[in-house]
Design an enzyme around this catalytic site. Structure first.
Site, short mmCIF file in Angstrom:
data_model
loop_
_atom_site.label_atom_id
_atom_site.label_comp_id
_atom_site.label_asym_id
_atom_site.label_seq_id
_atom_site.Cartn_x
_atom_site.Cartn_y
_atom_site.Cartn_z
N HIS A 59 0.84 -1.21 0.00
CA HIS A 59 0.00 0.00 0.00
C HIS A 59 0.87 1.25 0.00
O HIS A 59 0.70 2.15 -0.84
CB HIS A 59 -0.90 -0.02 1.24
CG HIS A 59 -1.82 1.17 1.35
ND1 HIS A 59 -3.18 1.07 1.21
CD2 HIS A 59 -1.58 2.48 1.61
CE1 HIS A 59 -3.73 2.25 1.36
NE2 HIS A 59 -2.77 3.14 1.61
N GLU A 60 1.82 1.32 0.92
CA GLU A 60 2.65 2.51 1.04
C GLU A 60 3.60 2.65 -0.15
O GLU A 60 3.96 3.76 -0.55
CB GLU A 60 3.44 2.48 2.35
CG GLU A 60 2.60 2.34 3.61
CD GLU A 60 1.50 3.39 3.74
OE1 GLU A 60 1.61 4.47 3.11
OE2 GLU A 60 0.53 3.13 4.47
N HIS A 118 1.90 4.51 -2.88
CA HIS A 118 2.00 5.95 -2.63
C HIS A 118 3.38 6.47 -3.05
O HIS A 118 3.50 7.55 -3.64
CB HIS A 118 1.79 6.24 -1.14
CG HIS A 118 0.38 6.07 -0.67
ND1 HIS A 118 -0.71 6.35 -1.48
CD2 HIS A 118 -0.12 5.67 0.53
CE1 HIS A 118 -1.82 6.12 -0.78
NE2 HIS A 118 -1.49 5.69 0.42
#
Length: 243
Positions: free
Chosen positions: A142-143, A146
């Site tokens: 997820h990160e 980003h």
């Protein structure tokens, strides 16, 4: 971004034990027994035990978090792929395509979340919120989405549409909204048909609500809906959604 790395002053950090031998073997067992029963410990000793206990917990959490991080960087197909894509975007030397592992750190988080991304500092893994290796894999993925978005499009994280778009992509592509993950979180309340999209919408909305420029849940839902079609359909750098 959504989950911004917290400033250090928000985190309560216990001091190292005065005597390392006091937190090992028989001595630690004896102190634990006294603490649990209240026998033979002064108020000062109880406070010291509590400090030492929290120190050991945080040290063990930190060690386990880095152990999992390093294992995933070596063996997780999703994490390896994202690391390669980030390295390509972030390369300074075309002959040295390597992901900088120092950009992923483990630390204590004061809030109930599993990770965060900061465009200047990198990725934070919340060692006190990680359930297991596979939970950490989803969090890292997820990160890293980003991270990828920030490098590729120079995201303005205070712009709600930019933020919402990256949250949609991160929740959709990381694997955190696949069937078994949602079932473990929501049980039979999880919808098999359309469940993936519902999960992505819910998690993106929650993250956007944490943006200082977001007024409330309705505002977050409106922004997520406005960018949904273009952002949910954008699976870069993957060819398709991982479920």
């Amino acid at each position: 971004m959504g989950d911004v790395i917290p400033p250090n002053e928000e985190i309560k950090r216990p001091k190292p034990p005065l005597d390392e031998s006091s937190v090992r073997g028989f001595n630690w067992w004896r102190r634990t027994f006294q603490y649990k029963t209240g026998l033979g410990l002064t108020t000062v000793e109880k406070d010291r035990y509590e400090n030492d206990y929290q120190f050991i917990i945080q040290r063990d959490q930190c060690n386990k978090c880095y152990e999992y991080r390093d294992w995933l960087l070596k063996y997780s197909p999703t994490v390896i792929f994202m690391a390669q894509q980030i390295a390509k975007l972030n390369k300074k030397d075309t002959n040295a395509l390597k992901f900088d592992e120092s950009k992923i750190i483990c630390d204590i988080c004061p809030e109930w979340r599993s990770g965060g991304f900061h465009p200047e500092l990198g990725i934070l893994l919340c060692q006190n919120r990680i359930r297991d290796k596979w939970h950490l894999e989803d969090t890292m993925a997820h990160e890293m989405v980003h991270y990828f978005d920030n490098l590729k499009w120079q995201v303005d994280w205070l712009n709600l549409k930019h933020h919402a778009c990256s949250e949609i992509r991160a929740s959709s592509l990381s694997g955190e909204c696949r069937f078994m993950q949602e079932f473990s979180r929501r049980g039979f309340g999880f919808k098999v048909s359309g469940g993936h999209q519902e999960c992505v919408r819910r998690r993106a909305t929650l993250s956007v609500m944490g943006n200082p420029n977001c007024k409330d849940q309705k505002h977050a839902e409106k922004i997520v809906n406005e960018v949904w079609d273009s952002c949910f359909g954008d699976t870069r750098p993957f060819e398709e959604i991982y479920r």
